[in-house]
Scaffold this motif. Structure first.
Motif, PDB file in Angstrom:
ATOM      1  N   ASP A 111       0.932  -1.188   0.023  1.00  0.00           N
ATOM      2  CA  ASP A 111      -0.083   0.000  -0.062  1.00  0.00           C
ATOM      3  C   ASP A 111       0.877   1.259   0.154  1.00  0.00           C
ATOM      4  O   ASP A 111       1.811   1.442  -0.897  1.00  0.00           O
ATOM      5  CB  ASP A 111      -0.977  -0.208   1.356  1.00  0.00           C
ATOM      6  CG  ASP A 111      -2.288   0.550   0.969  1.00  0.00           C
ATOM      7  OD1 ASP A 111      -1.977   1.952   0.623  1.00  0.00           O
ATOM      8  OD2 ASP A 111      -3.415   0.268   1.044  1.00  0.00           O
ATOM      9  N   CYS A 122      -1.739   0.816   6.268  1.00  0.00           N
ATOM     10  CA  CYS A 122      -2.378   1.315   5.004  1.00  0.00           C
ATOM     11  C   CYS A 122      -1.716   2.230   4.272  1.00  0.00           C
ATOM     12  O   CYS A 122      -0.520   2.192   3.705  1.00  0.00           O
ATOM     13  CB  CYS A 122      -3.790   1.887   5.314  1.00  0.00           C
ATOM     14  SG  CYS A 122      -4.893   2.021   3.751  1.00  0.00           S
ATOM     15  N   GLU A 178      -5.568   6.004   7.928  1.00  0.00           N
ATOM     16  CA  GLU A 178      -5.565   6.108   6.668  1.00  0.00           C
ATOM     17  C   GLU A 178      -4.091   6.293   6.282  1.00  0.00           C
ATOM     18  O   GLU A 178      -3.311   5.459   6.117  1.00  0.00           O
ATOM     19  CB  GLU A 178      -6.365   6.711   6.005  1.00  0.00           C
ATOM     20  CG  GLU A 178      -6.186   6.506   4.158  1.00  0.00           C
ATOM     21  CD  GLU A 178      -6.704   5.293   3.763  1.00  0.00           C
ATOM     22  OE1 GLU A 178      -7.556   4.283   4.431  1.00  0.00           O
ATOM     23  OE2 GLU A 178      -6.307   4.656   2.780  1.00  0.00           O
ATOM     24  N   GLU A 187     -10.129   8.902   3.477  1.00  0.00           N
ATOM     25  CA  GLU A 187      -8.922   8.097   3.108  1.00  0.00           C
ATOM     26  C   GLU A 187      -7.862   8.974   3.148  1.00  0.00           C
ATOM     27  O   GLU A 187      -7.712   9.796   4.006  1.00  0.00           O
ATOM     28  CB  GLU A 187      -9.195   7.661   1.689  1.00  0.00           C
ATOM     29  CG  GLU A 187     -10.443   6.502   1.929  1.00  0.00           C
ATOM     30  CD  GLU A 187     -10.049   4.872   1.784  1.00  0.00           C
ATOM     31  OE1 GLU A 187      -9.043   4.702   2.270  1.00  0.00           O
ATOM     32  OE2 GLU A 187     -10.938   4.012   1.361  1.00  0.00           O
ATOM     33  N   TRP A 188      -6.802   9.064   2.259  1.00  0.00           N
ATOM     34  CA  TRP A 188      -5.471   9.786   2.224  1.00  0.00           C
ATOM     35  C   TRP A 188      -5.835  11.211   2.131  1.00  0.00           C
ATOM     36  O   TRP A 188      -6.956  11.977   1.223  1.00  0.00           O
ATOM     37  CB  TRP A 188      -5.102   9.510   0.833  1.00  0.00           C
ATOM     38  CG  TRP A 188      -4.338   8.133   0.812  1.00  0.00           C
ATOM     39  CD1 TRP A 188      -4.823   6.849   0.934  1.00  0.00           C
ATOM     40  CD2 TRP A 188      -2.832   7.753   0.683  1.00  0.00           C
ATOM     41  NE1 TRP A 188      -4.070   5.788   0.882  1.00  0.00           N
ATOM     42  CE2 TRP A 188      -2.868   6.361   0.490  1.00  0.00           C
ATOM     43  CE3 TRP A 188      -1.672   8.382   0.403  1.00  0.00           C
ATOM     44  CZ2 TRP A 188      -1.681   5.742   0.348  1.00  0.00           C
ATOM     45  CZ3 TRP A 188      -0.509   7.792   0.300  1.00  0.00           C
ATOM     46  CH2 TRP A 188      -0.308   6.532   0.133  1.00  0.00           C
ATOM     47  N   ASP A 242      -9.195   7.125  -3.126  1.00  0.00           N
ATOM     48  CA  ASP A 242      -8.531   6.658  -2.102  1.00  0.00           C
ATOM     49  C   ASP A 242      -7.298   7.140  -1.822  1.00  0.00           C
ATOM     50  O   ASP A 242      -7.268   8.124  -1.129  1.00  0.00           O
ATOM     51  CB  ASP A 242      -8.775   5.065  -2.187  1.00  0.00           C
ATOM     52  CG  ASP A 242      -8.130   4.418  -0.908  1.00  0.00           C
ATOM     53  OD1 ASP A 242      -7.444   5.056  -0.132  1.00  0.00           O
ATOM     54  OD2 ASP A 242      -8.463   3.252  -0.527  1.00  0.00           O
ATOM     55  N   GLU A 283      -6.880  -2.758  -6.516  1.00  0.00           N
ATOM     56  CA  GLU A 283      -6.956  -1.265  -6.126  1.00  0.00           C
ATOM     57  C   GLU A 283      -5.514  -0.634  -6.709  1.00  0.00           C
ATOM     58  O   GLU A 283      -4.524  -1.440  -6.546  1.00  0.00           O
ATOM     59  CB  GLU A 283      -7.336  -1.116  -4.973  1.00  0.00           C
ATOM     60  CG  GLU A 283      -6.304  -1.204  -3.715  1.00  0.00           C
ATOM     61  CD  GLU A 283      -6.637  -0.667  -2.340  1.00  0.00           C
ATOM     62  OE1 GLU A 283      -7.194  -1.765  -1.758  1.00  0.00           O
ATOM     63  OE2 GLU A 283      -6.391   0.340  -1.878  1.00  0.00           O
TER      64      GLU A 283
END
Ligand code: FEO
Ligand code: CA
Ligand code: CA
Length: 577
Positions: free
Chosen positions: A69, A178, A277, A375-376, A472, A525
């Protein structure tokens, strides 16, 4: 809705079309190759990946981890060191040689455990291709078994004490890492997200309800059953009936020195405990360090940490993340917002330690704004502003996560049924990231203009040519373009018709234009970014290709699908973007 014509503007590439192919699709003039693949040996005494067995615990601990990730690239003396999160593992892939994709024995469970954590690898470019330097002194596997120091307000608190660590100062390992961050003093930040899915209880379950779960477990989704990893069967600290404080030691941001393989990672409890995240760090005008943090769950929040100390280039910055103030965001419907500090006075909690353990409850107490799964977060290097992907919210009508707040439609989360997601951005007042007030707007509301004509068609910078869902991963390049990665519905049907596989796009913050740059293979993803300093290579993560059994990427044929870091370059060796 009117659709602007594509300005050629900032983009040095022609947009690519959506695709459902089992490969990487790039604009003309660009090429890719794999750099580091799940199960690839990091040391020459480890065996090559075995497609029949998919490895063992012993091979996995000496090999690149699974489901890469977030990542960051570090340089020293002309050498390149890549730190990469290995978020989780797909049980049907890693145990796909077993019946029903279940572990056959303890070694299988340990193999799965050791596929998690962080892989630090030296990489080098030879004959035009980047690859792992086997046996490099920089190579390191950090796993759920690696000792870590607990730092910050929660260090030594009663809720952090366990049988194996009665002082509450040293935890073992990190997992479900993550997104990431990196600091200007050269360390790597790895963010523990869905840490809850690894704990289980050996106690009886009565009436489908767990027996006497500790306070606060429900809010974090910690319950009597794990998600099938079986870790409590090989390590009793994952049994919450016997070690109820162990989950309090997970859900943190961990700081790692990637250039010192002997260094002990540090859990930075001052940054709060939730389903982290990523950790986007900016140095404020006065030198204090600001870290923006998203909590990826339906109806959870966006946070900000502001250090007490100041960053000094070349100075001793090692423990800047140990002490500081923690805030949570409230967005007002009128485009303004504020950061609410979490203190014993504002939250009613007894101590900063408790706030850094039960952070979600503390944030609820001050009235933070519930979000569509943060998320980010990414900060623009050229302007005082930050962006956050709100990936989607498919179940607003249903109950939020247990103990969470109600999740009504609100300013930055304007659609009741939100299949597509949006990206919110905020500009701090006075161009000062430590300011407690800001203005916000939506950079994009994703949607499908082929299927909808209402708000679900998306904002006006969404077109037939660039449509996507579930933003994301998010990062700015050094020129101020914002790169967007998706982790969403890849059916290419119904609401998602024509969107194809998950993808990566590049946006121009000034014009709002967004252009598709890459499409990933089937059922993956796209997540994680790193650029070489000369920007002639960008490293991108491809996670969980074939998670439902329909990919053989990257090797093709009947190969086991494997997550990988890829390098993208221009055929003419030019600068990317
Ligand atoms: Fe691991 Fe929220 O993505
Ligand atoms: Ca993510
Ligand atoms: Ca996601």
């Amino acid at each position: 809705l009117t659709r602007p014509a594509h300005a050629a503007g900032r983009f040095g590439f022609a947009p690519v079309e959506a695709s459902t192919l089992d490969t990487i699709t790039l604009p003309e003039g660009y090429n890719w190759h794999t750099v580091a693949v799940w199960g690839e040996p990091m040391w020459s005494d480890a065996p090559e990946f075995d497609h029949a067995t998919r490895g063992s615990a012993d091979s996995q601990v000496r090999a690149f981890g699974d489901n890469n990730d977030g990542m960051a690239l570090f340089t020293r003396d002309g050498r390149y060191i890549l730190a990469v999160n290995n978020e989780y593992t797909n049980r049907k892939v890693i145990w796909g040689n077993r019946e029903e994709g279940k572990p056959a024995d303890e070694d299988d469970i340990l193999k799965g455990m050791l596929a998690h954590g962080v892989s630090v690898v030296e990489i080098a470019r030879q004959d035009g291709k980047w690859s792992i330097v086997r046996d490099s002194a920089f190579n390191r596997r950090i796993t759920p078994q690696t000792p870590m120091e607990i730092t910050g307000p929660a260090r030594g608190h009663d809720l952090m004490k366990t049988a194996a660590d009665p002082a509450g100062v040293r935890a073992l390992g990190t997992w479900n890492n993550c997104g990431n961050g990196r600091t200007p003093w050269g360390t790597y930040l790895t963010c523990e997200e869905n840490f809850n899915g690894y704990f289980s209880s050996s106690e009886e379950i009565q009436d489908q309800k767990p027996v006497a779960l500790p306070e606060g477990f429900a809010r974090y989704g910690i319950g009597p059953k794990d998600w099938g990893y079986g870790w409590a069967l090989v390590d009793e600290r994952f049994d919450i009936a016997r070690h109820p404080n162990e989950p309090n030691r997970a859900g943190h941001v961990v700081e790692i020195d990637p250039l010192d393989p002997a260094s002990m990672p540090k859990k930075r409890t001052a940054l709060g405990r939730f389903k982290h995240e990523n950790a986007e760090l900016v140095v404020a005008n006065d030198g204090r360090v600001v870290v923006y943090l998203g909590d990826d769950e339906r109806g959870e929040f966006i946070y900000r940490f502001v250090s007490d100390g100041k960053y000094v280039a070349g100075g001793d910055n090692a423990d800047l993340l140990e002490n500081g103030r923690l805030y949570v965001a409230r967005f007002h419907d009128d485009g303004r917002g504020e950061w609410l500090e979490l203190t014993p006075e504002t939250t009613g909690m007894k101590s900063r330690a408790e706030i850094c353990i039960h952070t979600r409850q503390a944030a609820s107490a001050v009235g933070a704004t519930t979000m569509d799964r943060p998320e980010w977060v990414a900060a623009n290097p050229l302007k005082a502003e930050a962006y956050c992907c709100l990936t989607n919210n498919k179940n607003r009508a249903a109950k939020p996560n247990a103990g969470g707040d109600p999740t009504p439609v609100n300013g930055p989360n304007p659609r009741a049924a939100n299949n597509y997601g949006q990206i919110v951005r905020w500009a701090p007042d006075n161009e000062d990231h430590t300011a407690n007030t800001f203005s916000w707007d939506l950079f994009v509301m994703a949607g499908n203009p082929a299927v909808h004509t209402d708000a679900h068609a998306g904002s006006r910078n969404v077109t037939e040519e660039n449509k996507f869902n579930s933003p994301d991963g998010l990062a700015f390049d050094s020129t101020g373009l914002v790169w967007i990665q998706t982790d969403g519905n890849y059916s290419s049907e119904g609401d998602f018709a024509g969107m194809g596989n998950n993808q990566m796009l590049i946006g121009d913050p000034a014009s709002g234009d967004i252009r598709r740059f890459m499409v990933g293979p089937k059922e993956c993803e796209v997540t994680g970014f790193a650029w070489t300093p000369d920007r002639r290579t960008v490293f991108i993560g491809i996670q969980h290709p074939g998670e439902k059994g329909n990919s053989h990427w990257p090797e093709g044929g009947d190969a086991v699908p494997r997550s990988a870091v890829i390098a993208i370059r221009r055929d003419d060796n030019g600068v990317i973007g």
